[in-house]
Design an enzyme around this catalytic site. Structure first.
Site, PDB file in Angstrom:
ATOM      1  N   TYR A   1       0.833  -1.203   0.000  1.00  0.00           N
ATOM      2  CA  TYR A   1       0.000   0.000   0.000  1.00  0.00           C
ATOM      3  C   TYR A   1       0.867   1.252   0.000  1.00  0.00           C
ATOM      4  CZ  TYR A   1       0.808   0.954   5.003  1.00  0.00           C
ATOM      5  OH  TYR A   1       1.380   1.257   6.209  1.00  0.00           O
TER       6      TYR A   1
ATOM      7  N   LEU B   1      10.799   0.948   7.579  1.00  0.00           N
ATOM      8  CA  LEU B   1      10.280   1.400   6.288  1.00  0.00           C
ATOM      9  C   LEU B   1      11.052   2.669   5.894  1.00  0.00           C
ATOM     10  CD1 LEU B   1       7.860   0.939   4.234  1.00  0.00           C
ATOM     11  CD2 LEU B   1       6.873   2.942   5.341  1.00  0.00           C
TER      12      LEU B   1
END
Ligand code: PLP
Length: 285
Positions: free
Chosen positions: A33, A205
């Site tokens: 996503y 991330l």
């Protein structure tokens, strides 16, 4: 008015936007996503989000069902159809719906692509003035956190624990060092005015906002060190903050109930927030 969502080639009312129960995003969290902010009807740092999308899908050998250029067109069309001024566009791509529920990749199945928008006034968020509390807990996630996977259960649990403690974010700890927030990158400002954030790698991330803030800080001749830091170091810091597409730069004023400095957003955090907002407005597309 019902909002408009995008599902596999069609713009549909959100209440009618559906994917199959056999979708591998639902069954296996086999999907990726992205979230890009919208300011004054324009996308913020979207090229960076789309580059990370391409990288994430590449890491799990998932072919995008549309080109990046087309995905950007759809994002913009969705912003327009929803008359979105300030908020975000969420997009998700999964390995599609297949009858067999085989763990291995199915053959000849078209990936699912969905998008929707939501409203949020990021620039004038009240928490920017007050700062937020964070709690700390062990990082129990998998070892490929550099992939923006929809497998977010560890972060769901972490952020629920934060919410129950009256905090807005959870900082996850591994081997005595902060990895990142449940949905944000973690920063501190040391006593000698060095901005510290963990280096990119499979442990975190690679935040798009983190990347932009590091670059902007360096352009403003501020000292930045990309390295891991401990909670003790954060508690002794002058300032702490988080970054993400949906908060920009957000002060952290307490960690596990203990104040950082005087317990108020500090001047460096406020300055970086303003620098980022200026950058966002100047480069919005
Ligand atoms: N780290 C994690 C685990 C996240 O989920 C997010 C955003 O959702 C971030 C960092 C911040 O990334 P970005 O600045 O690209 O929104």
């Amino acid at each position: 008015m019902d909002q408009i969502a995008y599902v596999n080639g069609s713009f549909v009312p959100l209440s009618e936007a559906k994917v199959s129960v056999l979708d591998r995003g639902f069954l296996f969290a086999d999907g990726i996503y992205e979230v890009a902010a919208v300011l004054d009807g324009k996308l913020i740092d979207n090229a960076s989000h789309l580059a990370r999308l391409e990288r994430s899908v590449g890491e799990i050998a998932l072919a995008l069902p549309e080109t990046i250029a087309r995905i950007e067109e759809i994002q913009k069309e969705l912003v327009k159809r929803n008359a979105l001024i300030n908020g975000m566009v969420y997009l998700e791509v999964t390995r599609g719906a297949d009858k067999s529920r085989d763990f291995a990749f199915p053959k000849g199945v078209k990936p699912t692509l969905i998008m929707f928008t939501s409203v949020k006034n990021i620039v004038d968020a009240p928490s920017a003035k007050t700062g937020i509390d964070v709690i700390t807990l062990p990082d129990i996630r998998w070892v490929r956190r550099d992939i923006k996977s929809v497998a977010l259960l560890a972060q769901v649990l972490a952020k629920q624990a934060a919410a129950e403690a009256g905090a807005a974010e959870a900082w996850m700890i591994e081997d005595g060092k902060v990895t990142e927030g449940g949905s944000s990158s973690a920063f501190i400002l040391t006593r000698d005015d060095v901005i510290v954030t963990r280096q990119n790698g499979s442990e975190i991330l690679p935040g798009c906002t983190r990347k932009a803030v590091v670059k902007l800080a360096e352009e403003h001749q501020l000292r930045v060190e990309e390295r891991a830091f401990s909670i003790d170091e954060a508690l002794a810091a002058k300032e702490a903050f988080i970054t993400s597409a949906t908060v920009f730069v957000q002060a952290v004023v307490r960690i596990d109930g203990k104040k950082i400095a005087d317990g108020k957003p500090g001047p460096m955090t406020n300055r970086l927030r303003q620098i980022y907002v200026d950058f966002a407005k100047a480069t919005a597309t």
